[in-house]
Design a protein around this motif. Structure first.
Motif, short mmCIF file in Angstrom:
data_model
loop_
_atom_site.label_atom_id
_atom_site.label_comp_id
_atom_site.label_asym_id
_atom_site.label_seq_id
_atom_site.Cartn_x
_atom_site.Cartn_y
_atom_site.Cartn_z
N MET A 179 -3.49 -33.14 -39.08
CA MET A 179 -4.65 -32.27 -39.00
C MET A 179 -5.82 -33.07 -38.43
N THR A 180 -6.53 -32.46 -37.52
CA THR A 180 -7.70 -33.12 -36.94
C THR A 180 -8.92 -32.90 -37.83
N PHE B 11 -10.10 -29.63 -40.09
CA PHE B 11 -10.56 -29.72 -41.48
C PHE B 11 -11.95 -29.10 -41.63
N LYS B 12 -12.82 -29.31 -40.65
CA LYS B 12 -14.16 -28.72 -40.69
C LYS B 12 -14.06 -27.20 -40.81
N THR B 13 -13.16 -26.59 -40.07
CA THR B 13 -12.95 -25.14 -40.15
C THR B 13 -12.44 -24.74 -41.53
N ILE B 14 -11.52 -25.52 -42.06
CA ILE B 14 -10.96 -25.22 -43.39
C ILE B 14 -12.03 -25.30 -44.46
N ILE B 15 -12.82 -26.36 -44.47
CA ILE B 15 -13.83 -26.52 -45.52
C ILE B 15 -14.93 -25.47 -45.38
N ALA B 16 -15.24 -25.06 -44.15
CA ALA B 16 -16.24 -24.01 -43.94
C ALA B 16 -15.76 -22.68 -44.50
#
Length: 105
Positions: A1-2, A6-11
């Motif tokens: 995972m890039t 991860f930024k999209t997931i945490i958002a």
């Protein structure tokens, strides 16, 4: 995972979030979270990185112990196959709880 993934997931938690810190004067009201890469633990062989592994810290801040938002964060991790550990502490100076999730992606 890039890290971008991860930024999209945490958002997707719906909680105000920023990378490492918020710009001065732009810190949202509690609750909020910040996340950042602490180091890498890559898999390699033959002098090549075959799989990048990012070690991530997610720091969640709330006025009181916020089990609802903690549950939302943990559900997002579970839904994306992310194994995590957490540590909880009260910050006297800030008068808030800090829940730190550590994970690898």
């Amino acid at each position: 995972m890039t890290l971008a993934e991860f930024k999209t997931i945490i958002a997707s938690t719906g909680i105000s979030c920023g990378y490492y810190q918020f710009p001065e004067g732009e810190v949202p009201a509690l609750p909020f979270l910040v996340w950042f890469e602490t180091e890498t633990n890559n898999f390699g062989a033959d002098n090549k990185v075959h799989k990048e592994v990012h070690e991530i810290a997610v720091e969640f801040y709330a006025k009181t112990r916020d089990l609802t938002n903690e549950g939302s964060i943990e559900t997002v991790f579970a839904n994306n196959g992310i194994f995590w550990n957490k540590e909880i502490t009260y910050l006297d100076d800030e008068k808030c709880f800090e829940t730190i999730y550590t994970l690898e992606v």
